[in-house]
Every structure is written in C-alpha cells, then in structure tokens.
Design a protein around this motif. Structure first.
Motif, short mmCIF file in Angstrom:
data_model
loop_
_atom_site.label_atom_id
_atom_site.label_comp_id
_atom_site.label_asym_id
_atom_site.label_seq_id
_atom_site.Cartn_x
_atom_site.Cartn_y
_atom_site.Cartn_z
N LEU A 70 -1.16 -0.09 -2.98
CA LEU A 70 -0.32 -0.92 -2.42
C LEU A 70 -0.26 -1.38 -0.87
O LEU A 70 -0.20 -1.83 -0.49
CB LEU A 70 0.95 -0.15 -3.00
CG LEU A 70 1.99 -0.03 -3.70
CD1 LEU A 70 3.28 0.39 -3.72
CD2 LEU A 70 2.88 -1.47 -4.18
N ILE A 71 -0.88 0.00 -0.32
CA ILE A 71 -1.85 0.01 1.31
C ILE A 71 -2.91 -1.10 0.98
O ILE A 71 -2.56 -2.34 2.34
CB ILE A 71 -1.80 1.01 1.80
CG1 ILE A 71 -0.66 2.39 1.38
CG2 ILE A 71 -1.94 1.58 3.03
CD1 ILE A 71 -0.60 3.96 1.63
N VAL A 72 -3.01 -0.29 1.00
CA VAL A 72 -4.56 -1.90 0.70
C VAL A 72 -4.27 -3.51 0.30
O VAL A 72 -4.46 -4.06 1.56
CB VAL A 72 -5.53 -1.75 0.07
CG1 VAL A 72 -7.14 -2.28 0.58
CG2 VAL A 72 -5.79 -0.09 0.31
N SER A 125 -6.97 3.43 9.40
CA SER A 125 -5.31 2.90 8.91
C SER A 125 -4.67 3.20 8.00
O SER A 125 -3.99 4.06 7.77
CB SER A 125 -5.43 1.13 9.32
OG SER A 125 -5.70 1.34 11.03
N VAL A 126 -5.63 3.42 7.24
CA VAL A 126 -5.01 2.98 5.17
C VAL A 126 -5.13 4.62 5.07
O VAL A 126 -4.32 5.29 4.77
CB VAL A 126 -5.72 2.18 3.95
CG1 VAL A 126 -5.80 3.15 2.93
CG2 VAL A 126 -5.66 0.90 4.49
N VAL A 127 -6.44 5.44 5.37
CA VAL A 127 -6.21 6.52 5.00
C VAL A 127 -5.30 7.85 5.78
O VAL A 127 -4.70 8.70 6.00
CB VAL A 127 -7.45 7.09 5.30
CG1 VAL A 127 -8.00 8.95 5.99
CG2 VAL A 127 -8.70 6.47 4.29
N VAL A 128 -5.15 7.14 6.86
CA VAL A 128 -4.10 7.96 7.95
C VAL A 128 -3.07 8.04 8.02
O VAL A 128 -1.74 8.39 7.63
CB VAL A 128 -4.38 7.31 9.84
CG1 VAL A 128 -3.57 7.94 10.48
CG2 VAL A 128 -5.94 7.64 10.13
N ARG A 129 -2.37 6.57 7.50
CA ARG A 129 -0.91 6.03 7.27
C ARG A 129 -0.64 6.38 5.86
O ARG A 129 0.40 6.92 5.42
CB ARG A 129 -0.69 4.54 6.91
CG ARG A 129 0.48 4.02 6.35
CD ARG A 129 1.79 3.73 7.39
NE ARG A 129 1.36 3.16 8.70
CZ ARG A 129 1.04 3.52 10.06
NH1 ARG A 129 1.57 4.56 10.30
NH2 ARG A 129 0.72 2.00 10.58
N LEU A 239 6.63 3.36 -1.11
CA LEU A 239 5.86 4.14 -0.44
C LEU A 239 6.33 6.17 -0.04
O LEU A 239 5.82 7.06 -0.87
CB LEU A 239 4.72 4.35 0.69
CG LEU A 239 4.17 2.98 1.05
CD1 LEU A 239 3.57 2.28 2.35
CD2 LEU A 239 2.52 2.70 0.10
N TYR A 240 7.35 6.52 0.63
CA TYR A 240 7.89 7.72 0.82
C TYR A 240 8.36 7.94 -1.04
O TYR A 240 8.46 8.64 -1.36
CB TYR A 240 8.72 7.45 1.50
CG TYR A 240 9.38 7.77 3.12
CD1 TYR A 240 8.36 9.08 3.28
CD2 TYR A 240 8.21 6.88 3.53
CE1 TYR A 240 7.82 8.98 4.36
CE2 TYR A 240 7.73 6.78 4.83
CZ TYR A 240 7.94 8.07 5.40
OH TYR A 240 7.14 8.61 6.66
N GLY A 241 9.07 6.98 -1.71
CA GLY A 241 9.86 6.84 -3.21
C GLY A 241 8.31 7.56 -3.71
O GLY A 241 8.90 8.53 -4.54
N LEU A 242 7.77 7.01 -4.47
CA LEU A 242 6.23 7.06 -4.52
C LEU A 242 6.05 8.60 -4.48
O LEU A 242 5.95 9.39 -5.46
CB LEU A 242 5.74 6.16 -5.36
CG LEU A 242 5.36 4.73 -5.31
CD1 LEU A 242 4.71 3.48 -5.52
CD2 LEU A 242 6.04 5.45 -7.40
N THR A 243 5.54 8.98 -3.60
CA THR A 243 4.79 10.48 -3.13
C THR A 243 6.51 11.35 -3.34
O THR A 243 5.85 12.43 -3.54
CB THR A 243 4.81 10.31 -1.68
OG1 THR A 243 4.22 8.66 -0.71
CG2 THR A 243 3.99 11.49 -1.05
N GLY A 351 -0.70 -6.71 6.74
CA GLY A 351 -1.20 -6.03 6.93
C GLY A 351 -0.72 -5.34 7.83
O GLY A 351 -0.06 -5.06 8.35
N LEU A 352 -2.26 -5.39 9.19
CA LEU A 352 -2.38 -4.42 9.98
C LEU A 352 -2.53 -5.14 11.37
O LEU A 352 -1.75 -4.55 11.97
CB LEU A 352 -4.09 -3.46 9.78
CG LEU A 352 -4.01 -2.62 8.55
CD1 LEU A 352 -5.03 -1.61 8.57
CD2 LEU A 352 -2.62 -1.32 8.68
#
Length: 370
Positions: A70-72, A125-129, A239-243, A351-352
C-alpha cells in the motif's frame, strides 16, 4: 577484475547468510535437547489448534507485505506488486532476527527496495514511515495492555510491572527518534550520513557518498511532505488498522498453542496481553531475537495458564513458530539479487510529494500518512 570481485563478494555474502541460518537452527535443536522435547510433545498435540497457530505467523508476514504494498503503490500506483512487497518483508524479518536489537532489518529493507527500482529518497521514506507506524501502534497497544491488565499480572508475579514499563519506555523512545527523523532536518541529515557509512563498511553499497548526496537531494521533498501527511486519512486508517491486526495475530499464537496442549478454558485476552508483555520485556535485550529474555519471560508469564511441564514445550514451539521459522523462510529471500529497472513516478502519484529544486522527479500532490 572489479566485476569478478563484486560477484565473489555477493557469493560470499549469500553463503554467509546460509551458514548463519543453519547455525542458528542447529543451535536451537541441540540446546537443552530442544528438538527431542518438541518431537516427544507432538504425539499429544491437538493439530486442530496447532495448524492455525502455524498459519498465524504466515498471516503476519502477509499483512506486513500488504502494508509495504500500500505504501509503495501510493508513490508508484500500479507498479509495485504484493510479491515484491513480500520479499522486502522477509528481508526485514530475517535481518531483524539475526542481528542484535534487529538493527539490520530496516537498512536491508532499504537495500531491497532500491534493488527493486524504488528511488533512494522514496525507499528511505517508505521504510521510516512503515517503522514509525509499527512502533507507534505497538506503543499504543502496549499502553492499553498496561492500563487494562497490569494489575492482574502484578498480583500474580511480584516485580513484574517495572520490567514491562522499561520495555514500554524503550518502545516509546524509538517512536520519538522516528518522529525527530520525520521533522528535523539536522537530525535526519546526520542519521542518513551514519546509515550510508554503515552500509559502506558492510560493503553493501558502492559509492556511498554519491548515493548519500542523491538521498539528500530528495530529503527536502520528504520533510516537506510530512507537513501534509494528515491529508490522506483513508490511507492512514488503513495502515494503522492493518498494523493493529498484524500485532493481534502475532500475539494470538500462544493462545492457539494453549488449546493445542488440551488446556481448559479460553483466556484469550489474558494470553494476548501476556504475549504483549513478553514483547515489551524483550524489547531492550541486545541479543538476536532477544535470546534468553524472550524464553524466560514467556515461561514466567505463561506458567499462569499452562498446566504442568507443558509450558516449556509450548515455549519451544512458540519460539520455533514465531522466530526460527522467520530465519528458515527468510534466508531464501535475503540473498542479494539483481537490481531491477527504476520505477517510473507518475505526475499525479499520491506519494511523497514534489521533488526539491534540482531533482528531476515529477511532483506528487498527496503525502504519505503515517
């Protein structure tokens, strides 16, 4: 000659990973007759509950991959597959498992993303996020468990709460550091310099100064986009729900093992809380996989639920399912593969954000939301 040297180094790196993996598995099998104890316990296990326990860890990996997917794809819509995200997930899982504090997990994921064609700035950015989302959710999860269940465990195990609080504070500190990375240019610059210095010492990145400058060129874009991260609430909730779901699935493994050993009752929330406390207590152990602390805290906390000697058998099975299986599966994904073509960043990518002046990247309108 340089090409041959590079190829030799890649082979040495991959062979070293293989030897390390087998060495850790063999150590687990022979230490205190762990393998013999596990084999003896299989005859008494209820496989109706054991099989879901094994499948849960695969579910954790699948959810982790979905998060990266999702993030990428918010940066490169339609260009990044779940299969590629799964490889990045297993790279992170593997190197987190075999290094102290899991220190190599995120750096190696950055390398994996870069080799898949994700630009250096976007990869950082992806890894940190992703890590910030995970640590924030874990900290909130831990805080909720402390507020709801700490009195129960403290009444059963004297001196338990201080250990859990230290682990919680360690998790909260990592969230603070990641937040500083996201908002402070000075802190971020120094961290990036250290990161590429480390990769160059490990000989995993060629021309680290050149790559570091490329990342710095995109740093302004990354930091500017953090200001607009609250604009995409849909992605944020996903993202928060899946985590949260990922953590709950991971923390549910001991309960299924509890039922697999024919134990009565269904103290599901108590056991999920106990596993969360195990994670908190092990957070500050400086050994790969939090060795020693994980096993010891599991035995102490889950001795409240398991009958007789089965708690040690359950601990060994839990350890193999949640930790050593990561090494077994992850070693097939951790090898350094060929670098793929650069992904094309579309003009309207969500994206970013816009690239800074002098960086030839098409602007994006929406920012990533942690």
């Amino acid at each position: 000659m340089k090409k041959n040297h590079a190829l030799d180094w890649k082979k040495v790196f991959n062979i070293s990973l293989l030897c390390l993996s087998f060495g850790m598995i063999i150590y687990f099998c022979v230490k205190d007759n762990n393998l013999a104890i596990l084999i003896q316990s299989f005859s008494s296990l209820n496989f109706f509950w054991l099989i879901p326990a094994v499948l849960l860890i695969a579910g954790v990996w699948a959810l982790e991959a979905l998060l990266y997917h999702l993030i990428v794809n918010s940066v490169y819509p339609g260009q990044y597959s779940w299969k590629e995200a799964f490889r990045v997930t297993m790279v992170g899982q593997y190197f987190s498992a075999v290094t102290p504090f899991g220190v190599a997990g995120q750096p190696m994921q950055l390398v994996a993303l870069s080799r898949q064609g994700v630009s250096s700035g976007v990869a950082v950015s992806v890894v940190v996020r992703k890590f910030l989302i995970y640590q924030t959710t874990l900290s909130l999860y831990s805080l909720g468990v402390i507020l709801l269940k700490s009195s129960f465990f403290e009444s059963q195990i004297h001196g338990f709460l201080p250990l859990a609080l230290v682990g919680f504070l360690a998790q909260a500190a990592s969230v603070l550091l990641l937040f500083l990375f996201s908002v402070s240019r000075t802190f971020t610059t120094k961290l990036i310099q250290f990161f590429f210095w480390l990769l160059s010492k490990l000989r995993l990145v060629k021309r680290p100064e050149e790559k570091s400058k490329r990342v710095h060129a995109q740093l302004e874009s990354y930091l500017n986009n953090n200001k607009s991260m609250n604009h995409n609430w849909k992605l944020s909730l996903q993202l928060y729900g899946l985590t949260f779901l990922e953590l709950t699935v991971l923390f549910s493994v001991p309960f299924f093992l509890y039922k697999a050993y024919h134990n009565p009752g269904a103290p599901y929330f108590d056991m999920v809380s106990a596993q969360a406390f195990v994670t908190m207590i092990a957070a500050y152990t400086p050994l790969p996989g939090a060795a020693g602390t994980s096993e010891g805290s599991f035995l102490v906390l889950f001795n409240l639920f398991f009958q007789g000697e089965t708690v040690k058998q359950a601990m060994l099975l839990w350890r193999f399912i949640t930790y050593y299986s990561t090494i077994v599966v992850g070693m097939f994904f951790a090898r350094l593969g060929k670098k793929g073509p650069e992904l094309a960043r579309p003009e309207e990518a969500s994206g970013l954000g816009q690239a800074p002046e002098g960086v030839s990247e098409a602007p994006a309108k929406k920012g990533l939301v942690p």
